[in-house]
Design an enzyme around this catalytic site. Sequence first.
Site, mmCIF file in Angstrom:
data_model
loop_
_atom_site.group_PDB
_atom_site.id
_atom_site.type_symbol
_atom_site.label_atom_id
_atom_site.label_comp_id
_atom_site.label_asym_id
_atom_site.label_seq_id
_atom_site.Cartn_x
_atom_site.Cartn_y
_atom_site.Cartn_z
ATOM 1 N N GLU A 112 45.873 57.924 -137.407
ATOM 2 C CA GLU A 112 46.946 58.018 -136.416
ATOM 3 C C GLU A 112 47.223 56.661 -135.757
ATOM 4 O O GLU A 112 48.365 56.273 -135.616
ATOM 5 C CB GLU A 112 46.515 59.042 -135.350
ATOM 6 C CG GLU A 112 47.583 59.388 -134.352
ATOM 7 C CD GLU A 112 48.631 60.338 -134.919
ATOM 8 O OE1 GLU A 112 48.223 61.252 -135.663
ATOM 9 O OE2 GLU A 112 49.818 60.164 -134.624
ATOM 10 N N ASP A 113 46.189 55.962 -135.372
ATOM 11 C CA ASP A 113 46.369 54.822 -134.476
ATOM 12 C C ASP A 113 46.113 53.454 -135.088
ATOM 13 O O ASP A 113 46.178 52.449 -134.389
ATOM 14 C CB ASP A 113 45.422 54.979 -133.262
ATOM 15 C CG ASP A 113 45.752 56.217 -132.444
ATOM 16 O OD1 ASP A 113 46.899 56.681 -132.538
ATOM 17 O OD2 ASP A 113 44.862 56.711 -131.737
#
Length: 554
Positions: free
Chosen positions: A74-75
């Site tokens: 995700e990041d």
Amino acid sequence: MEKIISQILSHFSDEKEKSLITKALDFASAAHQNQKRKSGEPYIYHPLKTALVLAEMNLDATTVAAGILHDTIEDTPRTLAEIKNQFGEEIAFLVDGVTNLGRVRLKNQSAKIENLRKMFLATAKDIRVILIRLADRLHNMETLGALPEEKRKRISLETLEVYAPIAHRLGIGEIKGRLEDLSFLHLYPKEYQWLISAVASQYEAKKKYLKEFEPILKEILIKENIKDVQVNTRVKHLWSLYNKFKKYEMNWDQIYDLVAARVVVPTVENCYGVLGAIHKHWRPLPGRIKDYIALPKPNGYQSLHTTVFGPKGEITEIQIRTPQMHARAENGIAAHWAYKERQGVKTQELTWIDQLREWQKEVRGSDEFFESLRIDFFKDRIFVLTPKGDVINLPEGATPVDFAYQLHTDIGRQCSGAKVNNKIVSLNTPLQSGDLVEILRQKNKKPSRDWLSFVKTHLAREKIKAEIKKKNLAFRPLPKTTELKIKARDRIGLIKDISGKIAAQKINIIAISSTDKSKFPLINISLNIKEKSRLDRLLIELKKIKDVQEISYK
Ligand code: MN
């Protein structure tokens, strides 16, 4: 940070497991390098804290490693393929599941809470994905202070309404209690502070009392020949205390379990032995003996509870359980899962629904939420998303047409095509849980009769039928019979003249009668006329008859 790492590793003895966790740590550290959280601390603390919660639940190295990696897709620029390549299918599957579950949540801020819970459960393909999400949420709640108030309140409400009930449902009492208390702090700070100060003196007094009670209790149990007894104290979580407090109209005297004594003994027989010994020495309060061993709570909780007039006559709650029951009460389904693992059952090959179903079978009793979960959730429902992120609950096998009608009758009627997860599909495609569905509309479009062959919802079926009926009304034939009422001055030969005109038009007379014998009788005639135009012609002819005064028809 070294401390957290060694805490995580302390839960594992196997070298292979340890090296898997270290490898995950190295990967995540590199991926999150230079990232900071809102609180200012290095990002890697967050996945490590998440992993520690999982390790403390005695989950396996695979789950803990997935916990360490949970934010890398995700990041960071890292990809799922890299994780699969380095850590294998299973960990990649878990990390992917956690990432997807996070996406669902973000899209669903406008969704109804109840649907959100179900969506959460339906979208997670493996129970471990939910456990990782719960651990992730717990640390986010613990570090919520760094966020602005509005965001804190929104996240806290979601935690209280969605995450805590799911933790409760899965029997994870410890995480449920912590999530609720943290939400309480941010949602109702004044009440929270008030409760803390109100509780403080009571709490200290009760704790002191239980410290004196402990050795007396132990001595009694030794005399009864019950060995390996552990006695400790359990402090009630604040949110549940607050609710109990409200329930009893702020009356402290009704709350006996602010601090309870907890007795842990090796076997079930010991549990009943302890209960007997306690009742022999201290009189129990009527109606407060609960046997959750014979009759576990719906979420699997087991213990014996009793409340007695203890030494000095002080009312004291005592909870009695085995170490297994204790693990289950704290970690719920996670304890069950870890236990299965040790038994060598290949739990990971089951889908999480199978796991939950199997787990459910062991659980007896009923409770409203659990019932609703079982009825709605397991009666083959699916949960799909609108482009705005609302969750729509549909029966299994439902199609984009069902979905469209669920949104609005106009959307159903004008439905001309559908996109599922951004791909155009045919209107009879069965939807899957988690699908993002977009309906393509066309003005003036009418529903098609074919739709009736594949729609699954009652609503869509009824609306389509109604629409088709409306369409057919335009070509409506005349009713089978037409009733004429003729008012005329009575005379001999009148009926013959009338019937002669009708016969001349080649129209069938079904019945003919007259209502009274006055000078102006009403003659009723039933005719079989298929077309309006022929009726009109007949009326003209009938009006020409002598002494006919009025004609009406139905
Ligand atoms: Mn996270």
